[in-house]
Enzyme design. Structure first.
Site, PDB file in Angstrom:
ATOM      1  N   ASN A   1     -14.022 -23.183  70.620  1.00 48.36           N
ATOM      2  CA  ASN A   1     -13.627 -22.191  70.097  1.00 48.36           C
ATOM      3  C   ASN A   1     -12.276 -22.113  70.576  1.00 48.36           C
ATOM      4  O   ASN A   1     -12.065 -21.964  71.895  1.00 48.36           O
ATOM      5  CB  ASN A   1     -14.626 -21.343  70.650  1.00 48.36           C
ATOM      6  N   TRP A   2     -11.308 -22.293  70.046  1.00 42.79           N
ATOM      7  CA  TRP A   2     -10.115 -21.959  70.093  1.00 42.79           C
ATOM      8  C   TRP A   2     -10.069 -20.706  70.607  1.00 42.79           C
ATOM      9  O   TRP A   2      -8.772 -20.801  71.519  1.00 42.79           O
ATOM     10  CB  TRP A   2      -9.179 -23.037  68.659  1.00 42.79           C
ATOM     11  N   LYS A   3     -10.337 -19.898  70.751  1.00 42.59           N
ATOM     12  CA  LYS A   3     -10.326 -18.174  70.960  1.00 42.59           C
ATOM     13  C   LYS A   3      -8.692 -17.861  70.855  1.00 42.59           C
ATOM     14  O   LYS A   3      -8.721 -18.324  69.245  1.00 42.59           O
ATOM     15  CB  LYS A   3     -10.296 -18.171  72.999  1.00 42.59           C
TER      16      LYS A   3
ATOM     17  N   HIS B   1     -20.036 -13.298  71.635  1.00 43.70           N
ATOM     18  CA  HIS B   1     -18.907 -14.647  72.807  1.00 43.70           C
ATOM     19  C   HIS B   1     -19.071 -13.442  74.197  1.00 43.70           C
ATOM     20  O   HIS B   1     -19.001 -11.995  73.651  1.00 43.70           O
ATOM     21  CB  HIS B   1     -17.737 -14.918  72.714  1.00 43.70           C
TER      22      HIS B   1
ATOM     23  N   GLU C   1     -16.725 -12.626  76.441  1.00 40.39           N
ATOM     24  CA  GLU C   1     -15.111 -12.057  76.336  1.00 40.39           C
ATOM     25  C   GLU C   1     -15.260 -11.031  74.328  1.00 40.39           C
ATOM     26  O   GLU C   1     -14.863  -9.639  74.904  1.00 40.39           O
ATOM     27  CB  GLU C   1     -14.412 -12.707  75.475  1.00 40.39           C
TER      28      GLU C   1
ATOM     29  N   GLU D   1     -24.033 -19.340  77.883  1.00 41.78           N
ATOM     30  CA  GLU D   1     -22.215 -19.833  78.271  1.00 41.78           C
ATOM     31  C   GLU D   1     -22.626 -18.568  79.396  1.00 41.78           C
ATOM     32  O   GLU D   1     -22.368 -17.690  79.522  1.00 41.78           O
ATOM     33  CB  GLU D   1     -21.494 -19.250  77.261  1.00 41.78           C
TER      34      GLU D   1
ATOM     35  N   GLY E   1     -13.854 -20.615  81.306  1.00 45.02           N
ATOM     36  CA  GLY E   1     -12.251 -20.650  82.048  1.00 45.02           C
ATOM     37  C   GLY E   1     -12.242 -20.567  83.712  1.00 45.02           C
ATOM     38  O   GLY E   1     -11.181 -20.652  84.097  1.00 45.02           O
TER      39      GLY E   1
ATOM     40  N   SER F   1     -16.216 -24.252  80.790  1.00 46.17           N
ATOM     41  CA  SER F   1     -15.604 -25.398  81.661  1.00 46.17           C
ATOM     42  C   SER F   1     -16.718 -26.734  81.403  1.00 46.17           C
ATOM     43  O   SER F   1     -16.595 -27.683  82.041  1.00 46.17           O
ATOM     44  CB  SER F   1     -16.053 -25.129  82.993  1.00 46.17           C
TER      45      SER F   1
ATOM     46  N   GLY G   1     -14.448 -24.084  75.161  1.00 52.84           N
ATOM     47  CA  GLY G   1     -12.960 -23.552  75.021  1.00 52.84           C
ATOM     48  C   GLY G   1     -12.100 -24.822  75.177  1.00 52.84           C
ATOM     49  O   GLY G   1     -11.468 -25.112  74.229  1.00 52.84           O
ATOM     50  N   GLY G   2     -11.031 -24.171  76.115  1.00 46.98           N
ATOM     51  CA  GLY G   2     -10.053 -24.685  77.260  1.00 46.98           C
ATOM     52  C   GLY G   2      -9.961 -26.136  76.539  1.00 46.98           C
ATOM     53  O   GLY G   2      -8.880 -26.557  75.493  1.00 46.98           O
TER      54      GLY G   2
HETATM   55  P1  13P Z   1     -14.425 -23.028  78.772  1.00 38.14           P
HETATM   56  O1  13P Z   1     -14.823 -24.388  77.843  1.00 38.14           O
HETATM   57  O2  13P Z   1     -12.193 -22.390  78.485  1.00 38.14           O
HETATM   58  O3  13P Z   1     -14.942 -22.148  79.967  1.00 38.14           O
HETATM   59  O4  13P Z   1     -14.542 -21.475  77.485  1.00 38.14           O
HETATM   60  C1  13P Z   1     -16.077 -21.718  77.493  1.00 38.14           C
HETATM   61  C2  13P Z   1     -16.362 -21.033  76.416  1.00 38.14           C
HETATM   62  O5  13P Z   1     -16.151 -19.694  76.460  1.00 38.14           O
HETATM   63  C3  13P Z   1     -16.669 -21.592  74.280  1.00 38.14           C
HETATM   64  O6  13P Z   1     -16.786 -20.644  73.903  1.00 38.14           O
END
Ligand code: 13P
Length: 260
Positions: free
Chosen positions: A11-13, A99, A101, A175, A181, A220, A241-242
């Site tokens: 997930n590149w956000k 998600h 977010e 999640e 994050g 994470s 994510g990251g």
């Molecule tokens: P991180 O891996 O950056 O914690 O993000 C997880 C995430 O929200 C994937 O959708």
């Protein structure tokens, strides 16, 4: 090897641009081709404007691409929305929905998430439906109440569909909000307990092939902790994510899923 083929989705956000994406696509293509990991399904979910770029760079690879969200509505007067039909047009195999977010920043409700799941089902797009509790909810001991409510909304859309998605196109992503994050990954045991709960709840809500549905973990996930998470019996891969923005790290996570 697990009965369910693990899925690792990036997930590149809201990150990237044409030039940096090109580097990332090139590196992912090269490294995943070299590594040859047929035991794992791999996908990346860049921001909407770059889905066409993903199609151009990944079209002839085994790496799938998907969206980070989808409209709850069909084509029409919904300024700013992107429909499931458009995602199909762009070759998306997957869409993330719900998600945390979006639940937190855009105020998405369980009902809206359920409507988005229904849109994916109606258009045959694989759904990666996210759920998870906040730190306050975990500390208050309400994790299962929250997860149960979120699963019920998602399950209702899956079970009630006229033409249901096959189990291999249904993914739930656990999640925990406190792990996203933050570098504070859920322990493998905590993740397993939540995943087991989610699977049992899906069965209880009438999703008969819940044993074949993948439940992935997000929050994470790094190259160094992926293997211990993926070793858990109900953890069927990860939503990353990251670490999905760094080709070498993402590859290591895919490798960890391959040997789980
Ligand atoms: P991180 O891996 O950056 O914690 O993000 C997880 C995430 O929200 C994937 O959708």
């Amino acid at each position: 090897m697990k009965a369910r083929k693990p899925l690792v989705a990036g997930n590149w956000k809201m990150n990237g641009d044409i030039v940096s994406n090109e580097h990332l696509f090139t590196a992912l293509r090269a490294s995943l081709e070299r590594a040859s990991l047929p035991q794992v399904e791999v996908a990346v979910c860049p921001p909407y404007p770059y889905l066409g770029q993903a199609a151009a760079w990944l079209g002839d690879t085994g790496i799938a691409w998907g969206a980070q969200d989808v409209s709850a509505f069909g084509n029409g007067a919904y300024t700013g929305d992107v429909s499931a039909a458009m995602l199909v047009d762009l070759g998306c195999r997957w869409s993330i929905v719900g998600h945390s977010e979006r639940r937190q920043l855009a105020g998405e409700t369980d009902d809206q998430v359920a409507a988005k799941v229904s849109m994916c089902v109606a258009h045959g797009i694989g759904v990666i439906a996210c759920l998870g509790e906040t730190l306050e909810e975990r500390e208050a001991g309400t994790t299962e109440t929250v997860l149960g409510r979120q699963v019920d909304a998602i399950a209702a859309s899956l079970v009630g569909a006229a033409q249901p998605l096959p189990a291999e196109r249904i993914v739930l992503a656990y999640e925990p909000v406190w792990a996203i994050g933050t570098g504070r990954t859920a322990s493998p045991e905590t993740a397993q307990a939540a995943h087991r709960f989610v699977r049992e709840r899906l069965v209880a809500r009438g999703l008969h092939d819940a044993a074949a549905v993948r439940i992935v973990y997000g929050g994470s996930v790094k190259a160094g902790n992926a293997a211990s998470l993926f070793a858990m019996p109900d953890v069927d891969g990860g939503l990353i994510g990251g670490a999905s923005l760094v080709a070498d790290d993402f590859l290591e996570i895919c490798r960890a899923a391959a040997v789980a």
